[in-house]
Design an enzyme around this catalytic site. Structure first.
Site, PDB file in Angstrom:
ATOM      1  N   THR A  41     -40.965 -84.053   9.955  1.00 24.52           N
ATOM      2  CA  THR A  41     -39.662 -83.380   9.933  1.00 24.52           C
ATOM      3  C   THR A  41     -39.839 -81.881  10.112  1.00 24.52           C
ATOM      4  O   THR A  41     -39.162 -81.247  10.921  1.00 24.52           O
ATOM      5  CB  THR A  41     -38.974 -83.634   8.573  1.00 24.52           C
ATOM      6  OG1 THR A  41     -38.871 -85.035   8.362  1.00 24.52           O
ATOM      7  CG2 THR A  41     -37.598 -83.001   8.519  1.00 24.52           C
ATOM      8  N   THR A 145     -44.414 -90.570   4.004  1.00 22.67           N
ATOM      9  CA  THR A 145     -43.432 -90.953   5.025  1.00 22.67           C
ATOM     10  C   THR A 145     -42.158 -90.106   4.993  1.00 22.67           C
ATOM     11  O   THR A 145     -41.250 -90.330   5.788  1.00 22.67           O
ATOM     12  CB  THR A 145     -43.079 -92.459   4.886  1.00 22.67           C
ATOM     13  OG1 THR A 145     -42.777 -92.718   3.512  1.00 22.67           O
ATOM     14  CG2 THR A 145     -44.246 -93.328   5.316  1.00 22.67           C
ATOM     15  N   SER A 147     -38.699 -87.959   4.553  1.00 21.36           N
ATOM     16  CA  SER A 147     -37.287 -88.177   4.254  1.00 21.36           C
ATOM     17  C   SER A 147     -36.460 -88.115   5.530  1.00 21.36           C
ATOM     18  O   SER A 147     -36.946 -87.690   6.580  1.00 21.36           O
ATOM     19  CB  SER A 147     -36.803 -87.095   3.295  1.00 21.36           C
ATOM     20  OG  SER A 147     -36.898 -85.817   3.924  1.00 21.36           O
ATOM     21  N   ILE A 186     -29.983 -76.045   4.055  1.00 20.16           N
ATOM     22  CA  ILE A 186     -29.960 -76.426   5.472  1.00 20.16           C
ATOM     23  C   ILE A 186     -28.605 -76.109   6.098  1.00 20.16           C
ATOM     24  O   ILE A 186     -28.520 -75.544   7.195  1.00 20.16           O
ATOM     25  CB  ILE A 186     -30.336 -77.927   5.618  1.00 20.16           C
ATOM     26  CG1 ILE A 186     -31.811 -78.124   5.212  1.00 20.16           C
ATOM     27  CG2 ILE A 186     -30.108 -78.417   7.048  1.00 20.16           C
ATOM     28  CD1 ILE A 186     -32.283 -79.565   5.178  1.00 20.16           C
ATOM     29  N   GLY A 187     -27.525 -76.421   5.382  1.00 22.34           N
ATOM     30  CA  GLY A 187     -26.180 -76.149   5.907  1.00 22.34           C
ATOM     31  C   GLY A 187     -25.941 -74.671   6.129  1.00 22.34           C
ATOM     32  O   GLY A 187     -25.360 -74.256   7.142  1.00 22.34           O
ATOM     33  N   HIS A 322     -44.079 -76.824   1.607  1.00 17.91           N
ATOM     34  CA  HIS A 322     -45.257 -76.320   0.886  1.00 17.91           C
ATOM     35  C   HIS A 322     -45.533 -77.122  -0.382  1.00 17.91           C
ATOM     36  O   HIS A 322     -46.666 -77.188  -0.831  1.00 17.91           O
ATOM     37  CB  HIS A 322     -45.141 -74.814   0.600  1.00 17.91           C
ATOM     38  CG  HIS A 322     -43.805 -74.374   0.116  1.00 17.91           C
ATOM     39  ND1 HIS A 322     -42.708 -74.282   0.931  1.00 17.91           N
ATOM     40  CD2 HIS A 322     -43.378 -73.989  -1.111  1.00 17.91           C
ATOM     41  CE1 HIS A 322     -41.674 -73.853   0.229  1.00 17.91           C
ATOM     42  NE2 HIS A 322     -42.049 -73.683  -1.020  1.00 17.91           N
ATOM     43  N   HIS A 445     -45.278 -47.370   0.233  1.00 13.87           N
ATOM     44  CA  HIS A 445     -43.978 -46.754   0.496  1.00 13.87           C
ATOM     45  C   HIS A 445     -43.893 -46.370   1.969  1.00 13.87           C
ATOM     46  O   HIS A 445     -44.861 -45.836   2.506  1.00 13.87           O
ATOM     47  CB  HIS A 445     -43.819 -45.488  -0.354  1.00 13.87           C
ATOM     48  CG  HIS A 445     -42.564 -44.737  -0.012  1.00 13.87           C
ATOM     49  ND1 HIS A 445     -41.322 -45.169  -0.423  1.00 13.87           N
ATOM     50  CD2 HIS A 445     -42.367 -43.608   0.714  1.00 13.87           C
ATOM     51  CE1 HIS A 445     -40.408 -44.319   0.017  1.00 13.87           C
ATOM     52  NE2 HIS A 445     -41.006 -43.354   0.717  1.00 13.87           N
TER      53      HIS A 445
END
Ligand SMILES: Cc1cc2nc3c(=O)[nH]c(=O)nc-3n(C[C@H](O)[C@H](O)[C@H](O)COP(=O)(O)OP(=O)(O)OC[C@H]3O[C@@H](n4cnc5c(N)ncnc54)[C@H](O)[C@@H]3O)c2cc1C
Length: 467
Positions: A41, A145, A147, A186-187, A322, A445
């Site tokens: 994915t 596997t 999602s 995601i949306g 991750h 800085h």
């Protein structure tokens, strides 16, 4: 029949990392992937393509909205070429997935293309696209596997107008009105892509705030900034129906029982993801799947069948690349007799909108619920020289530290490049740093990272320098 020490089923970030670590540790390793490209994915329809589109749309948005103030005049109309944008994204994906193939070869991992399904606890059948199949013998198996997007029972995803993230990553036009169902990561990321490209974007969220799993302060600030950019929010609205009428019609009900109707040309259903075990025949190996469809594992990520492990999105916990990677390494090292450890409290969460949002450790809500006394230090991005120079002045860094010991318990950030800045907080917390430890470290800085030092100073003795 080929025999392996470890067979990994699924080549996402969990699976391919597990395979590499197994090979590094001297195991004869195979990986099975049902698609023709490796990477799962994340590389094919998740992390990487979404970030490619976020970056492209960000360039466009900057050109239209910010170049002028930076003294860059572009003559003529600035136009979006959506085909080129999507083609570039596809080429970024290609580069990444061929990188995984290279890593498999380099580590002498045997790759099988086909659906992996258990015959029993030590045998896995690979069913290939040409109808042939092969049985592998596996001393140990790692289920990785992953999602798939989930939906609501009454929504029929037609992949044309009522779509998931997978289709939203390859649209052939910029929607006029994109209705996003679900105000999670995601949306919002994909919503912002199309908002920047000129779409009207409406987000309907069941709960009373967006990114509900994160600290409420982040959610409030992100809502404010996205509203300023033109995104519309319907929080505390329960979607009741999503229908096609040429375009799409979404009906939702608010807390008072009033119904709103939104008409758009696309509805993006981003209400979460569900673990994927279809075709795995886990029952033939006796592996337990929970009522929610997750592969059940113990603290060693071992299923109820001792030589079968599971990692990543297919088990409990945050659905993050991750996290899956850490679990892949964890299982490989466990199989090698090592004693690895994952501190799930220190898995950071990131939203790649702009401003970015990133967090690690406990939220204020969690600390309050647990009755832990804490102090807060915060610093606004707008007070940084670096932010003023780039024009990215939205956001803040907030550090939560134990009221007595000063140990950092949570760090919550919204602003430019905080997806990268959160690594400092993870490092600090991994080494049990106090807020004062961070406050006494030199930060270059001018950088956005100075906000972390300033927030730590604020948490330490309310003595930030630039506020
Ligand atoms: C749009 C989007 C954006 C995202 N952005 C981020 C982000 O920025 N950062 C982040 O951390 N996470 C992100 N995620 C989540 C991330 O993609 C997942 O958490 C991660 O991919 C999970 O890795 P995994 O290895 O568990 O499973 P997956 O990546 O889902 O891989 C599982 C693989 O197993 C294969 N497979 C399944 N069953 C079989 C079988 N029986 N035989 C053979 N192969 C099989 C599948 O084809 C797939 O390739 C995003 C997700 C989406 C959808």
């Amino acid at each position: 029949m080929s025999a392996f020490d470890v067979v990994v089923i699924g080549s996402g970030p969990g699976g391919y990392v597990a395979a590499i670590r197994c090979a590094q540790l001297g195991f004869k390793t195979a990986i099975i992937e049902k698609y023709s490209t490796l990477g799962g994915t994340c590389l094919n329809v998740g992390c990487i393509p979404s970030k490619a589109l976020l970056d492209s749309s960000h360039h466009y948005y900057d050109a239209v909205s910010h170049f002028k103030e930076h003294g860059i005049d572009i003559s003529g109309e600035i136009k979006v070429n959506i085909e080129q944008m999507i083609a570039r994204k596809a080429s970024v994906v290609d580069q990444n997935v061929s990188g995984i193939k290279y890593l498999m070869d380099k580590n002498k991992i045997t790759v099988f293309e086909g659906l992996g399904s258990f015959e029993d606890a030590t045998h896995i059948k690979v069913s290939k696209a040409d109808g042939s199949s092969e049985i592998l013998e596996a001393k140990n198996t790692i289920i990785a596997t992953g999602s798939k997007p989930s939906t609501l029972p009454f929504i029929k995803i037609d992949k044309q107008r009522i779509i998931t993230s997978t289709e939203a990553l390859k649209l052939t036009e910029v929607p006029k009105h994109l209705i996003v169902i679900g105000g999670g990561v995601i949306g919002l990321e994909l919503g912002q892509v199309y908002l920047r490209l000129g779409a009207q974007v409406s987000v309907v969220e069941y709960l009373d705030r967006i990114i509900p799993g994160m600290d409420a302060g982040l959610s409030k600030e992100l809502t404010k900034v996205l509203k300023k950019q033109g995104m519309k929010f319907y929080t505390s609205h329960k979607v009741k129906s999503v229908e096609r009428n040429g375009g799409v019609v979404v009906q939702a009900e608010n807390a008072k029982g009033e119904t709103i109707t939104l008409e758009g040309d696309y509805a993006l259903v981003s209400v979460g993801r569900k673990a994927y075990t279809e075709g795995l025949a886990a029952d033939k190996a006796g592996v337990k799947i929970s009522d929610r469809g997750l592969v059940e594992v113990n603290d060693h990520l071992q299923t109820n069948v001792p030589n079968i492990y599971a990692i990543g999105d297919v088990i409990k916990g945050a659905m993050l690349a991750h996290k899956a990677e850490e679990e892949g390494v964890f299982v490989a090292e466990t199989l090698a007799g090592q004693k690895p450890h994952i501190d799930y409290n220190l898995i950071p969460g990131v939203v790649y909108t702009w401003p970015e949002v990133a967090a690690v450790g406990k939220t204020e809500e969690q600390l309050k619920a647990a009755g832990i006394e804490y102090k807060t230090g915060s610093f606004p991005m707008k007070a940084l020289g670096r932010s003023r120079a780039s024009g990215d002045t939205d956001g803040f860094v907030k550090i939560l530290a134990d009221a007595k010991t000063d140990e950092v318990l949570g760090v919550h950030m919204i602003g430019a490049r905080v997806a990268d800045l959160i690594a400092e907080a993870v490092t600090a917390m991994e080494f049990k740093a106090s807020a004062e430890d961070i406050a006494r470290m030199s930060h270059a800085h001018p950088t956005y990272a100075e906000a972390v030092k300033e927030a730590a100073l604020d948490a330490t003795e309310k003595r930030s320098i630039h506020m």
